[in-house]
Design an enzyme around this catalytic site. Sequence first.
Site, PDB file in Angstrom:
ATOM      1  N   HIS A  22     -11.217  -6.729  -2.908  1.00  0.00           N
ATOM      2  CA  HIS A  22      -9.789  -7.179  -3.478  1.00  0.00           C
ATOM      3  C   HIS A  22      -9.812  -8.711  -3.746  1.00  0.00           C
ATOM      4  CE1 HIS A  22      -8.205  -3.803  -0.660  1.00  0.00           C
ATOM      5  NE2 HIS A  22      -8.346  -3.198  -1.784  1.00  0.00           N
ATOM      6  N   LYS A  46      -1.046   7.883   2.525  1.00  0.00           N
ATOM      7  CA  LYS A  46      -1.829   6.768   3.755  1.00  0.00           C
ATOM      8  C   LYS A  46      -0.759   6.381   4.687  1.00  0.00           C
ATOM      9  CE  LYS A  46      -5.455   4.906   0.500  1.00  0.00           C
ATOM     10  NZ  LYS A  46      -5.830   3.881  -0.174  1.00  0.00           N
ATOM     11  N   ARG A  95     -15.057   0.546  -8.519  1.00  0.00           N
ATOM     12  CA  ARG A  95     -16.199   0.367  -7.974  1.00  0.00           C
ATOM     13  C   ARG A  95     -17.265   1.328  -8.169  1.00  0.00           C
ATOM     14  NH1 ARG A  95     -13.126   0.774  -2.328  1.00  0.00           N
ATOM     15  NH2 ARG A  95     -12.399   2.635  -3.561  1.00  0.00           N
ATOM     16  N   SER A 133     -11.192  -0.268   2.046  1.00  0.00           N
ATOM     17  CA  SER A 133     -10.432  -0.647   3.195  1.00  0.00           C
ATOM     18  C   SER A 133     -10.441   0.360   4.435  1.00  0.00           C
ATOM     19  CB  SER A 133      -8.827  -0.615   3.046  1.00  0.00           C
ATOM     20  OG  SER A 133      -8.652  -1.707   2.019  1.00  0.00           O
TER      21      SER A 133
END
Length: 167
Positions: A22, A46, A95, A133
């Site tokens: 990030h 989440k 990514r 994360s």
Amino acid sequence: MTTPKPRVAIYPGSFDPLTSGHVDIIERGSRIFDQIIVSILSNVEKTPLFSEKERIEIIRDVFKGRGNVQVETFHGLLVDYAQQKQASVIVRGLRAVSDFEYEFQMALMNRHLAPGIETVFMMPAEQYTYISSRLIKEVFMLGGEITGLVPPLVEQKLRAKQKAKKK
Ligand code: PNS
């Protein structure tokens, strides 16, 4: 001659917690856009480990002194927030191919909702392409090494959380 409008970009996410990937994207974005607003938004799928307040404090601390990086939270639709901030761009990190489907769906949904806002995908440095994360939290909780994969402050905060949990 009129002064061009500053180009404001929103970098939305859960940031639970902020990773070195990030940080890399925020730094790249801050070199391209006049202003980048790191926006902590809720992802309905989440349940966060860090509170919103903790996440804001961490990101603000990591980017203190960086005038064109702002950190905020918002409850609601990302495009509503972007419009409120007069942002013309949404930045998302990409990514790997595995990110693509989810990102593509979100980008097109956001375009459907707000055609004037463009999503721009940015790639982090190669050494961060496998970090998420979720993996950071899992590896840390199971005793794995995460140094360098998150800012030192995040590692510190994770240790404090673990310590508090053990009490
Ligand atoms: O870091 P994440 O969890 O991948 O980020 C996802 C996030 C927070 C950007 C996304 O869930 C979001 O935009 N939430 C705000 C609500 C919204 O606008 N949902 C519709 C997205 S098409």
